[in-house]
Design a protein around this motif. Structure first.
Motif, PDB file in Angstrom:
ATOM      1  N   VAL A  23     -32.812 -14.913  -5.229  1.00  0.00           N
ATOM      2  CA  VAL A  23     -33.262 -15.455  -6.670  1.00  0.00           C
ATOM      3  C   VAL A  23     -33.160 -14.109  -7.513  1.00  0.00           C
ATOM      4  O   VAL A  23     -34.194 -13.353  -7.365  1.00  0.00           O
ATOM      5  CB  VAL A  23     -34.505 -16.133  -6.617  1.00  0.00           C
ATOM      6  CG1 VAL A  23     -34.633 -16.705  -8.310  1.00  0.00           C
ATOM      7  CG2 VAL A  23     -34.355 -17.578  -5.834  1.00  0.00           C
ATOM      8  N   ASP A  24     -32.485 -13.971  -8.563  1.00  0.00           N
ATOM      9  CA  ASP A  24     -32.747 -13.108  -9.658  1.00  0.00           C
ATOM     10  C   ASP A  24     -33.491 -13.589 -10.760  1.00  0.00           C
ATOM     11  O   ASP A  24     -33.325 -14.643 -11.667  1.00  0.00           O
ATOM     12  CB  ASP A  24     -31.185 -12.851 -10.513  1.00  0.00           C
ATOM     13  CG  ASP A  24     -31.165 -11.904 -11.505  1.00  0.00           C
ATOM     14  OD1 ASP A  24     -32.464 -11.290 -11.843  1.00  0.00           O
ATOM     15  OD2 ASP A  24     -30.232 -11.543 -12.064  1.00  0.00           O
ATOM     16  N   ILE A  25     -34.810 -13.294 -10.887  1.00  0.00           N
ATOM     17  CA  ILE A  25     -35.896 -13.799 -11.476  1.00  0.00           C
ATOM     18  C   ILE A  25     -35.424 -13.578 -12.971  1.00  0.00           C
ATOM     19  O   ILE A  25     -36.131 -14.041 -14.057  1.00  0.00           O
ATOM     20  CB  ILE A  25     -37.238 -13.392 -11.161  1.00  0.00           C
ATOM     21  CG1 ILE A  25     -37.425 -11.989 -11.508  1.00  0.00           C
ATOM     22  CG2 ILE A  25     -37.636 -13.933  -9.722  1.00  0.00           C
ATOM     23  CD1 ILE A  25     -38.994 -11.619 -11.570  1.00  0.00           C
ATOM     24  N   SER A  26     -34.596 -12.751 -13.571  1.00  0.00           N
ATOM     25  CA  SER A  26     -34.145 -12.050 -14.913  1.00  0.00           C
ATOM     26  C   SER A  26     -33.197 -13.176 -15.487  1.00  0.00           C
ATOM     27  O   SER A  26     -33.120 -13.167 -16.620  1.00  0.00           O
ATOM     28  CB  SER A  26     -33.814 -10.782 -14.961  1.00  0.00           C
ATOM     29  OG  SER A  26     -32.588 -10.724 -14.299  1.00  0.00           O
ATOM     30  N   ALA A  27     -32.629 -14.074 -14.491  1.00  0.00           N
ATOM     31  CA  ALA A  27     -31.650 -15.086 -15.108  1.00  0.00           C
ATOM     32  C   ALA A  27     -32.367 -16.239 -15.627  1.00  0.00           C
ATOM     33  O   ALA A  27     -33.449 -16.728 -15.444  1.00  0.00           O
ATOM     34  CB  ALA A  27     -30.836 -15.469 -13.844  1.00  0.00           C
TER      35      ALA A  27
END
Length: 68
Positions: A23-27
């Motif tokens: 999971v890219d938490i900055s997305a």
């Protein structure tokens, strides 16, 4: 730290097959994860439970995956 954690996870996956989701938490669609973990990445969950934060211990991961 994320690359180092993923390296350990991939090494374990060679011996103990399991699925992995990253999971890219900055997305934008992951705002919830960003709010929870922005200063604490990487975070690793196993079956919905957090098992590691910042670093992944290979021995512990192997034990958790095999029940040993």
């Amino acid at each position: 730290l994320c690359d180092a954690a993923l390296y350990v996870i991939q090494r374990v996956r060679r011996d103990i097959p399991f699925e992995i989701d990253t999971v890219d938490i900055s997305a934008a669609e992951n705002e919830r994860w960003h709010a929870l973990y922005r200063d604490h990445i990487p975070v690793v969950h196993l079956n919905g439970t957090e098992i590691f934060r910042h670093r992944v211990d290979e021995r512990t991961l192997r034990c958790l995956l095999t029940g040993g």
